[in-house]
Write a protein that holds these residues in place. Sequence first.
Motif, PDB file in Angstrom:
ATOM      1  N   ASN B  53      -9.044   2.027 -15.478  1.00 23.99           N
ATOM      2  CA  ASN B  53      -8.003   1.975 -14.444  1.00 23.99           C
ATOM      3  C   ASN B  53      -7.761   3.336 -13.807  1.00 23.99           C
ATOM      4  N   VAL B  54      -7.840   4.391 -14.615  1.00 26.31           N
ATOM      5  CA  VAL B  54      -7.669   5.731 -14.037  1.00 26.31           C
ATOM      6  C   VAL B  54      -8.801   6.010 -13.045  1.00 26.31           C
ATOM      7  N   HIS B  57      -8.235   3.241 -10.001  1.00 22.27           N
ATOM      8  CA  HIS B  57      -7.010   3.215  -9.186  1.00 22.27           C
ATOM      9  C   HIS B  57      -6.440   4.596  -8.922  1.00 22.27           C
ATOM     10  N   CYS B  58      -6.529   5.481  -9.915  1.00 26.11           N
ATOM     11  CA  CYS B  58      -5.937   6.804  -9.710  1.00 26.11           C
ATOM     12  C   CYS B  58      -6.897   7.684  -8.912  1.00 26.11           C
ATOM     13  N   VAL B  89       2.279   6.954 -10.563  1.00 31.90           N
ATOM     14  CA  VAL B  89       2.424   5.628  -9.978  1.00 31.90           C
ATOM     15  C   VAL B  89       3.585   4.925 -10.654  1.00 31.90           C
ATOM     16  N   ILE B  94       2.423  -1.571 -11.745  1.00 30.21           N
ATOM     17  CA  ILE B  94       1.234  -1.795 -12.560  1.00 30.21           C
ATOM     18  C   ILE B  94       1.425  -3.048 -13.401  1.00 30.21           C
ATOM     19  N   HIS B  95       0.825  -4.111 -12.987  1.00 35.26           N
ATOM     20  CA  HIS B  95       0.934  -5.341 -13.785  1.00 35.26           C
ATOM     21  C   HIS B  95      -0.275  -6.222 -13.521  1.00 35.26           C
ATOM     22  N   SER B  96      -0.495  -7.125 -14.467  1.00 34.56           N
ATOM     23  CA  SER B  96      -1.641  -8.018 -14.402  1.00 34.56           C
ATOM     24  C   SER B  96      -1.405  -9.128 -13.397  1.00 34.56           C
ATOM     25  N   GLY B 105     -11.302  -9.395 -11.802  1.00 33.38           N
ATOM     26  CA  GLY B 105     -10.329  -8.301 -11.827  1.00 33.38           C
ATOM     27  C   GLY B 105      -8.945  -8.756 -12.225  1.00 33.38           C
ATOM     28  N   GLY B 106      -8.078  -7.769 -12.390  1.00 33.98           N
ATOM     29  CA  GLY B 106      -6.687  -8.062 -12.687  1.00 33.98           C
ATOM     30  C   GLY B 106      -6.413  -8.440 -14.132  1.00 33.98           C
ATOM     31  N   LEU B 107      -7.301  -8.075 -15.051  1.00 36.43           N
ATOM     32  CA  LEU B 107      -7.095  -8.445 -16.454  1.00 36.43           C
ATOM     33  C   LEU B 107      -6.851  -7.253 -17.379  1.00 36.43           C
ATOM     34  N   GLY B 108      -7.100  -6.033 -16.868  1.00 36.41           N
ATOM     35  CA  GLY B 108      -7.060  -4.859 -17.743  1.00 36.41           C
ATOM     36  C   GLY B 108      -5.711  -4.620 -18.397  1.00 36.41           C
ATOM     37  N   VAL B 109      -4.656  -4.635 -17.589  1.00 31.88           N
ATOM     38  CA  VAL B 109      -3.321  -4.368 -18.124  1.00 31.88           C
ATOM     39  C   VAL B 109      -2.930  -5.462 -19.114  1.00 31.88           C
TER      40      VAL B 109
HETATM   41  N1  ADP Z   1      -3.948   4.164 -13.626  1.00 30.51           N
HETATM   42  C1  ADP Z   1      -3.458   3.430 -12.587  1.00 30.51           C
HETATM   43  N2  ADP Z   1      -3.035   4.053 -11.476  1.00 30.51           N
HETATM   44  C2  ADP Z   1      -2.569   3.339 -10.447  1.00 30.51           C
HETATM   45  N3  ADP Z   1      -2.477   1.999 -10.436  1.00 30.51           N
HETATM   46  C3  ADP Z   1      -2.877   1.325 -11.496  1.00 30.51           C
HETATM   47  C4  ADP Z   1      -3.395   2.001 -12.640  1.00 30.51           C
HETATM   48  N4  ADP Z   1      -3.716   1.068 -13.558  1.00 30.51           N
HETATM   49  C5  ADP Z   1      -3.422  -0.123 -13.019  1.00 30.51           C
HETATM   50  N5  ADP Z   1      -2.916  -0.006 -11.771  1.00 30.51           N
HETATM   51  C6  ADP Z   1      -2.469  -1.106 -10.890  1.00 30.51           C
HETATM   52  O1  ADP Z   1      -2.268  -2.267 -11.680  1.00 30.51           O
HETATM   53  C7  ADP Z   1      -3.107  -3.339 -11.239  1.00 30.51           C
HETATM   54  C8  ADP Z   1      -3.576  -4.189 -12.404  1.00 30.51           C
HETATM   55  O2  ADP Z   1      -4.515  -3.467 -13.194  1.00 30.51           O
HETATM   56  P1  ADP Z   1      -5.518  -4.287 -14.088  1.00 30.51           P
HETATM   57  O3  ADP Z   1      -4.784  -5.345 -14.810  1.00 30.51           O
HETATM   58  O4  ADP Z   1      -6.239  -3.332 -14.935  1.00 30.51           O
HETATM   59  O5  ADP Z   1      -6.525  -5.001 -13.093  1.00 30.51           O
HETATM   60  P2  ADP Z   1      -7.579  -4.382 -12.047  1.00 30.51           P
HETATM   61  O6  ADP Z   1      -7.758  -2.959 -12.394  1.00 30.51           O
HETATM   62  O7  ADP Z   1      -8.820  -5.188 -12.256  1.00 30.51           O
HETATM   63  O8  ADP Z   1      -6.965  -4.600 -10.694  1.00 30.51           O
HETATM   64  C9  ADP Z   1      -4.229  -2.661 -10.467  1.00 30.51           C
HETATM   65  O9  ADP Z   1      -4.807  -3.511  -9.519  1.00 30.51           O
HETATM   66  C10 ADP Z   1      -3.518  -1.463  -9.849  1.00 30.51           C
HETATM   67  O10 ADP Z   1      -2.854  -1.826  -8.697  1.00 30.51           O
END
Ligand code: ADP
Lengths: 151, 151, 112, 112
Positions: B53-54, B57-58, B89, B94-96, B105-109
């Motif tokens: 994610n870093v 997204h970062c 941020v 930051i949410h799933s 996508g959208g499963l990491g968190v």
């Molecule tokens: N380190 C981060 N910095 C900024 N935004 C983040 C970060 N991690 C997650 N996000 C936000 O949270 C959302 C959900 O993350 P995640 O569940 O991992 O799914 P994905 O990365 O596949 O979109 C991301 O789409 C992003 O908008």
Amino acid sequence: MADEVRGIRVSIPSHPRFLAPVRDLAAWSAEQAGFGCEDTEAITLAVTEGCTNVIRHCYGGKHNERIDVDISFSTRALTIRIDDYGTFVDPASIHSRDLDEVRPGGLGVHLMQQVMDQVRYERNAWGGTSLTLMKHIQGDDHVLRSGELDG
Amino acid sequence: MADEVRGIRVSIPSHPRFLAPVRDLAAWSAEQAGFGCEDTEAITLAVTEGCTNVIRHCYGGKHNERIDVDISFSTRALTIRIDDYGTFVDPASIHSRDLDEVRPGGLGVHLMQQVMDQVRYERNAWGGTSLTLMKHIQGDDHVLRSGELDG
Amino acid sequence: MEVTREKHGDSVLLVIAGQIDMYSSPELRAELTAALESGSKRLVLDMEKVEFIDSSGLATLIEVLQKLRGSEGKLRLSNLSSGVLAVFELSNLDQLFDIRATREEALQDDPA
Amino acid sequence: MEVTREKHGDSVLLVIAGQIDMYSSPELRAELTAALESGSKRLVLDMEKVEFIDSSGLATLIEVLQKLRGSEGKLRLSNLSSGVLAVFELSNLDQLFDIRATREEALQDDPA
Ligand SMILES: Nc1ncnc2c1ncn2[C@@H]1O[C@H](COP(=O)(O)OP(=O)(O)O)[C@@H](O)[C@H]1O
Ligand SMILES: Nc1ncnc2c1ncn2[C@@H]1O[C@H](COP(=O)(O)OP(=O)(O)O)[C@@H](O)[C@H]1O
């Protein structure tokens, strides 16, 4: 900044337990850099000897001081810098024993010098000792080519 | 200082190539801390998702920025802190995704939250984001007991 | 990660080994696309030797499902280790994917 | 590092596996001391499964040689991988130690 992060830096406590993961990181880095099996073993040996000496001689066996290991890739060499936070030791006082005089100990510096292309001791920014271990990559069959790590 | 070095800190470039060695370090740490196989897999998954994610997204996929991963042991938990040097941020953003809405996508968190006991985002000293992942050690069959790392 | 491709009658079998993460997913995607473009209607991914999968890997597999949607194509997974299966379960994807215990079962025709 | 001990006639065979460094050397030293104290005159260390040895490991082995000096005891090493042998060679110790190619050879009596 770009140059600064062209590699891995790991900080460990000065406990021998942490030698194994540092060795794994060094081995991974050597493989990524394109070194073969033999050179990779040489590099893990040198990094182990360097860290062992810090634990033993710089920190007198104390287990909770800090050691930094900085591994940096270039297209031509792998460089490993080992930094301690002790007092700087005159490099002239760091040398191996005579190999003919067989006794336990006294082989670490010799081994590092044998397997690496450069073994250099310097004072670091914290007043401690910085040990630089460098090995050239032979040939051009390496994996990490110039620019491949650029964003 | 003693507390500061009760674990490992590793800095890597924001290149996905470096996820594997960070995972290896996290796995080694989890095993040292006494976690079983399943928990160790959970921890390596969470640390991978956090770093991914870093990068994504970062740093917007840029490969040569810096990520710090700090792994600290205690007798009761393993804590992994992932620091970036980007802009902070709002954790609320930051949410799933909804799990029923199937898309890539959208499963990491979600995965991090499922497998860890704590997932916390905070502003770090560099103005970037600090992600803390914590997992409790169940039972008392762990290897690193109180004091064992003391010098 | 390593992928080997074999033709089995109607099906293409991809045997995947190693770790699937953000680093290896693009390669997996390329292998899956190539397999789909080879004209086979059925894709079997044997995952016995997959040691690790993260959400990047899941995303890559979901993309295939979406590409196959509305076509006659089928995707089956086989031989997931408990750790890999757990990642599917945690994401509620174990019901979405056609997951079989063995490679042989995944390669078999369903009763029509 | 793991050490298993077996009695073979006159000899004690120690099968060593894993990595020998400053962390594991104390354990190796304890195993070697226990083997010497068991009263056996001949010690065979099978090193086929030793993946790594550093100068701490060499020092531990040199200590054993020194303990045996002047006694009838013998130390033999067998089955060194090329990487482990290289560390002995780099230290000029490959001539000092009695290194045999196989475990069987190391366990054999020398012609009297
Ligand atoms: N380190 C981060 N910095 C900024 N935004 C983040 C970060 N991690 C997650 N996000 C936000 O949270 C959302 C959900 O993350 P995640 O569940 O991992 O799914 P994905 O990365 O596949 O979109 C991301 O789409 C992003 O908008
Ligand atoms: N990091 C260090 N700090 C201080 N002295 C050192 C350091 N490394 C090596 N030395 C000195 O150099 C000598 C030779 O080191 P080495 O060849 O590794 O053998 P050993 O550590 O077994 O004595 C040591 O005995 C010590 O006096």
